[in-house]
Write an enzyme that holds these catalytic residues in place. Structure first.
Site, PDB file in Angstrom:
ATOM      1  N   HIS A 158      -6.906  29.137   8.482  1.00 20.60           N
ATOM      2  CA  HIS A 158      -8.266  29.628   8.279  1.00 20.60           C
ATOM      3  C   HIS A 158      -8.652  29.570   6.810  1.00 20.60           C
ATOM      4  O   HIS A 158      -9.797  29.239   6.459  1.00 20.60           O
ATOM      5  CB  HIS A 158      -8.354  31.061   8.811  1.00 20.60           C
ATOM      6  CG  HIS A 158      -9.737  31.639   8.774  1.00 20.60           C
ATOM      7  ND1 HIS A 158      -9.962  32.988   8.660  1.00 20.60           N
ATOM      8  CD2 HIS A 158     -10.964  31.065   8.838  1.00 20.60           C
ATOM      9  CE1 HIS A 158     -11.258  33.221   8.654  1.00 20.60           C
ATOM     10  NE2 HIS A 158     -11.895  32.069   8.757  1.00 20.60           N
ATOM     11  N   GLU A 191      -9.856  26.141   5.986  1.00 19.37           N
ATOM     12  CA  GLU A 191     -11.216  25.878   6.476  1.00 19.37           C
ATOM     13  C   GLU A 191     -12.247  26.260   5.417  1.00 19.37           C
ATOM     14  O   GLU A 191     -13.249  25.565   5.217  1.00 19.37           O
ATOM     15  CB  GLU A 191     -11.475  26.665   7.759  1.00 19.37           C
ATOM     16  CG  GLU A 191     -12.892  26.511   8.290  1.00 19.37           C
ATOM     17  CD  GLU A 191     -13.290  27.604   9.261  1.00 19.37           C
ATOM     18  OE1 GLU A 191     -14.453  28.040   9.210  1.00 19.37           O
ATOM     19  OE2 GLU A 191     -12.434  28.031  10.068  1.00 19.37           O
ATOM     20  N   HIS A 192     -11.995  27.348   4.720  1.00 17.29           N
ATOM     21  CA  HIS A 192     -12.901  27.791   3.660  1.00 17.29           C
ATOM     22  C   HIS A 192     -12.709  26.990   2.377  1.00 17.29           C
ATOM     23  O   HIS A 192     -13.682  26.557   1.754  1.00 17.29           O
ATOM     24  CB  HIS A 192     -12.658  29.274   3.360  1.00 17.29           C
ATOM     25  CG  HIS A 192     -13.200  30.201   4.392  1.00 17.29           C
ATOM     26  ND1 HIS A 192     -14.210  31.104   4.143  1.00 17.29           N
ATOM     27  CD2 HIS A 192     -12.871  30.393   5.695  1.00 17.29           C
ATOM     28  CE1 HIS A 192     -14.482  31.809   5.236  1.00 17.29           C
ATOM     29  NE2 HIS A 192     -13.669  31.390   6.195  1.00 17.29           N
ATOM     30  N   GLU A 207     -15.214  38.671   6.378  1.00 15.65           N
ATOM     31  CA  GLU A 207     -15.412  38.053   7.690  1.00 15.65           C
ATOM     32  C   GLU A 207     -14.600  38.777   8.761  1.00 15.65           C
ATOM     33  O   GLU A 207     -15.097  39.058   9.859  1.00 15.65           O
ATOM     34  CB  GLU A 207     -15.004  36.577   7.637  1.00 15.65           C
ATOM     35  CG  GLU A 207     -15.193  35.840   8.953  1.00 15.65           C
ATOM     36  CD  GLU A 207     -14.729  34.392   8.882  1.00 15.65           C
ATOM     37  OE1 GLU A 207     -14.816  33.696   9.915  1.00 15.65           O
ATOM     38  OE2 GLU A 207     -14.277  33.949   7.808  1.00 15.65           O
TER      39      GLU A 207
END
Length: 450
Positions: free
Chosen positions: A71, A74-75, A151
């Site tokens: 994850h 992804e950022h 998030e």
């Protein structure tokens, strides 16, 4: 041309497959040097295209000490490369009215963009640069660590997100698939930059990369663009290299629906305290793998049981009794297991009554099956949804990626419709009985005692 594009093997470098699709669309698949796979669906008359770069790595693949890295990447891939700053990446798409984003799953990651057909070369260049040459700057990582924690906090404030995440953890207990995709606050705070870098270097390689595009796209031109950008990014494209094969089915959690080992399948009951006006509940257990031949039967079963306003759960729980606003059933499949569940949001005082109704409707389906009218209606519902769901280039691009990484075949719309139409009432009853025999887990999120 065939209606089914068979992807049973990874393919040798230079191999090229072509298949006709509905409406004059043409699908092609080429294996480039380095083992990079490129799949396109040229859609006549489309002035836009969606391009995606898929890496066959997800949260389940994280080693100890790397949890949350998928994850994080992804950022971070949007935060700059050797050639571009984060602003350069953002401006490239904004300047042409395009959209760029990414998605992390439990078994794959995708970076994608939707642009005009004339801007496909730009999109390929930017996404290819991100995939091959991300800097993963330490300062940017620390900034993004805070963003990801926010998030996760946002998701934790949504009880419907919490109940689904906790249900997966309960059913898939003891398996990496049971971990949350985005990581947890503890793992995100703990993972160091070196671990994220190691995860990136280990998994982002030519042989793991799949590039898919749909819409107004030229296959041969795209292959050239992909080769050029990967070379510019410093990747060695060995002419003899072959793609990494699809994820193999291994010993995974589940009740033996697909011969899997029974890991975490004893059933569990979990209560998560949240100060909310409504309770969110799920009843369910292990389901089918993503490639199980019965997945079309499962689609019909889900439509009848909890797939729309005419479904049994909607009619019984909402329309007749007024116990819930939202009630449905759901499923998701992975390489070696899956989950199947029934969800409802209801007043905390009505949880037990609602859970009883969910179980009763599930068991009634397993024992009595469905009617001819329900079968016809669900097939019509699924058929219409399938066609409508493939009306844009983004859904077509995603279909190509999943065909390559998950299913091992690409079905035309007509072939998919035929498989749905082939489902019988007896098939549905038999599968419902199998699912009903699975050890069940119950997860409740709401104002209950911890």
């Amino acid at each position: 041309m065939p209606l089914v594009l068979s992807l049973s093997g990874p393919g040798e470098p230079g191999s090229d497959l072509t298949a006709g699709q509905d409406g004059g669309a043409i699908v092609r698949r080429t294996v480039l040097p380095g083992g990079v796979r490129v799949l396109t669906e040229a859609m006549p008359g489309m002035r836009s295209a969606t391009v995606g770069a898929w890496v066959g790595v997800g949260s389940r693949d994280e080693r100890d000490g790397h949890h949350g890295s998928t994850h994080f990447l992804e950022h971070l891939l949007f935060k700059g490369t050797a050639r571009r700053s984060a602003m350069d990446i953002a401006e490239a798409f904004d300047a042409v009215g395009g959209e760029a984003n990414a998605a992390t799953g439990k078994e794959h990651t995708c970076y994608y963009a939707r642009v005009l057909d004339a801007d496909v070369p730009m999109a390929v260049d930017v996404i290819g640069d991100m995939v091959t040459s991300a800097r993963l700057d330490g300062g940017e990582l620390e900034t993004e660590r805070g963003v990801i924690l926010e998030e996760l906090a946002m998701n934790d404030d949504d009880p419907s997100d919490v109940v689904h995440e906790q249900f997966a953890a309960a059913v898939l207990a003891g398996h990496p698939l049971g971990r949350p995709i985005g990581g947890t606050p503890d793992t995100i705070r703990a993972v160091p930059r070196d671990a994220v870098w190691e995860h990136y270097r280990e998994h982002y390689r030519p042989e793991t990369l799949v590039v898919t595009a749909a819409g107004g796209v030229d296959h041969d031109a795209l292959c050239t663009q992909v080769t050029d950008v990967l070379g510019a990014g410093g990747w060695t494209l060995d002419p003899e290299a072959t793609p990494t094969g699809r994820r193999q089915v291994g010993a995974g959690p589940g009740p033996g629906l697909d011969g899997a080992t029974e890991v975490g399948s004893a059933g569990a009951e979990l209560v998560v305290h949240r100060t909310t006006e409504q309770a969110n509940v799920i009843l369910g257990g292990a389901g089918l793998t993503a490639t199980d031949d019965r997945r079309f039967t499962l689609s019909v079963l889900s439509a009848v049981l909890g797939g729309g306003m005419s479904s049994r759960l909607f009619q019984e729980v909402r329309e007749k009794r007024g116990l819930a606003y939202s009630v449905y059933c759901f499923s998701s499949g992975h390489a070696d297991t899956g989950i199947f569940g029934l969800y409802a949001g209801c007043a905390p005082a009505k949880v037990d009554e609602v859970l009883t109704l969910l179980a009763q409707e599930w068991e009634r389906l397993a024992s009595d099956g469905i009617t001819a009218a329900e079968l016809e209606r669900s097939i019509g519902q699924l058929s219409g949804g399938l066609v409508l769901g493939l009306e844009d280039s983004g859904s077509r691009m995603s279909r190509l990626g999943k065909a390559e990484l998950v299913h091992g075949e690409l079905l035309s719309q007509e072939e998919s419709l035929e498989r749905i139409r082939a489902v019988t009432a007896e098939d549905v009853r038999d599968l419902a009985a199998v699912l009903a025999a699975v050890p069940r887990s119950v997860v409740k999120v709401g104002p209950f005692g911890a």
